[in-house]
Design a protein around this motif. Sequence first.
Motif, short mmCIF file in Angstrom:
data_model
loop_
_atom_site.label_atom_id
_atom_site.label_comp_id
_atom_site.label_asym_id
_atom_site.label_seq_id
_atom_site.Cartn_x
_atom_site.Cartn_y
_atom_site.Cartn_z
N ILE A 36 -3.92 -2.99 5.34
CA ILE A 36 -2.51 -3.55 4.36
C ILE A 36 -2.43 -1.62 5.36
O ILE A 36 -2.57 -1.01 4.72
CB ILE A 36 -2.73 -2.94 2.96
N ASN A 55 0.81 -1.18 -0.31
CA ASN A 55 0.23 -0.07 -0.13
C ASN A 55 0.59 1.08 0.22
O ASN A 55 1.21 1.37 1.34
CB ASN A 55 -0.81 -0.28 1.14
N MET A 96 2.17 -3.57 4.00
CA MET A 96 2.29 -4.66 3.45
C MET A 96 1.62 -5.16 3.88
O MET A 96 2.33 -5.99 5.10
CB MET A 96 3.84 -4.60 2.27
N ARG A 97 0.98 -6.11 3.56
CA ARG A 97 0.40 -7.91 3.66
C ARG A 97 0.96 -8.17 2.91
O ARG A 97 0.30 -8.37 1.89
CB ARG A 97 -0.51 -7.61 4.20
#
Length: 501
Positions: free
Chosen positions: A127, A97, A132-133
């Motif tokens: 996110i 993101n 990030m995820r």
Amino acid sequence: MIVSRRHLLRLGGASAFLHGANTAAWAQVQPGHPAAASPTSSETEPTRPADYTLRIATSLVELGPDTTVSTKTYNGQFPGPLLRLTEGQRVTVDVYNDTDTPEQLHWHGQFVTAEVDGAAEEGTPFIPAHGMRRIEFVPRPAGFRFYHSHVAAGTDLSAGTYSGQAGPLFIAPRHDPGAYDQEIFLTLKEFGPFLTRTEMPVDMLVPTDQVPGLHEQSVAAMKAALAAGMNQGYELAYNFFSVNGRMLGQGEPIRVKAGERVLFHVLNASATEIRSLHLPGHSFRVVALDGNPVPRPAEVPVLWLGTAERVSAIVEMKQPGIWVMGDLMDEDRTRGMGVVVEYAGREGEPQWRTPQPYRWDYRRFAMDDAKPQEPDEIIDMVFAARIGARQGFDEFTVNGVSFSMEKMQPLFRLTRGRRYRLRMTNATDDVHPIHLHRHSFELTAIAGHPTGGVIKDVAMLGSFQTMAVDFTADQPGRSLFHCHMQQHMDFGFMALFDCGS
Ligand SMILES: [Cu+2]
């Protein structure tokens, strides 16, 4: 996005051009997340690349040579990349993101855990902004799905599904029917949203039976609200219209040959609108709704899709020429909601012909002698609106409760394994595309008429009408139910089902 089957084979699926983002941001994988717990995750193989990488960022989308919009997208493009997954084959996706606001990426129509599904209301972690995820899931069920942003936008018309965060996703079945020559994905989408108080009613559903009295009550409520000095709630309108991110006539045409069978996978990625599609001189043989094969494929002259609905239909190319395939609404089509279909060896201006009015009936694709099994339990749901009650928008309620994003309280408890019937009544004058996360449901009654066999994850509920859908509660945890129109879900039209752990 026009992809021939051969082309896809050569690329080895979409992953070939999605690989490559770095995976150094492991530390930001949230604790408790499946990826963090998995023995193949950060501790043992920190450099294992994800199968897919999606990157959320603000970017430019060129709808035409003279029209470019700025919006949040996946991987800098609209629509987001076509993800081709295989049913039952686990995938890892890194979602970055690059924006200043936390995001949710929803895997629409898939049976995934609440941890992965992409809805904060169910407990999916955000996110993080500039984070990030990594997520991991087993794609299912097979068919045409999609992925999109699932954050509340409220009065922010750059957020959620108002943005360009939507992309098609296809889960290949183990056995591909293969009875077509080309497969083409079409994503219908407006850009440049603004608010208006003018409503454009769309009257296109059959059966037409309404619940007696509801219309009168609604008119009376509107009169009372206006007399009390309230305004009618805001409605959404748009400046730009596109198919696959291009205004009509601005992108590459769909190139076909006489005699070909073309399988179209059409996605309505609109934030709020019902869309239609017609190809003059041709008909659509609908083979799947929301990615699920229908019991009875049938030919129709026009497709109608509520927000987030998908239709897969085969068109036999037997009218050589240059055609506009587009929306029935003249203003929207001429401003971009269409795409040119060009037969080999033909030239000239694209032709449009307005078809006879055509009403959409899900029962057309249902079983002839539908006798759905009796559910274990019936849940009655009534949807109502309070005129202009919240920030100038209509506020929606499910059984008298307007969903609170602060409390996120489940409204319904489910017992795992039981079969439920949602018996819904729409006390408003809008058509609502209702959606249930993490499950598919069977349409079992439309406006009082029994039906069966059509499996969907979004279905349009007509104004002042009833509808019944059945599903088996086979997903532990929370599952979100909501109207898929962004402003309706943001202003109360959501409810949580809790199926325990
Ligand atoms: Cu709605």
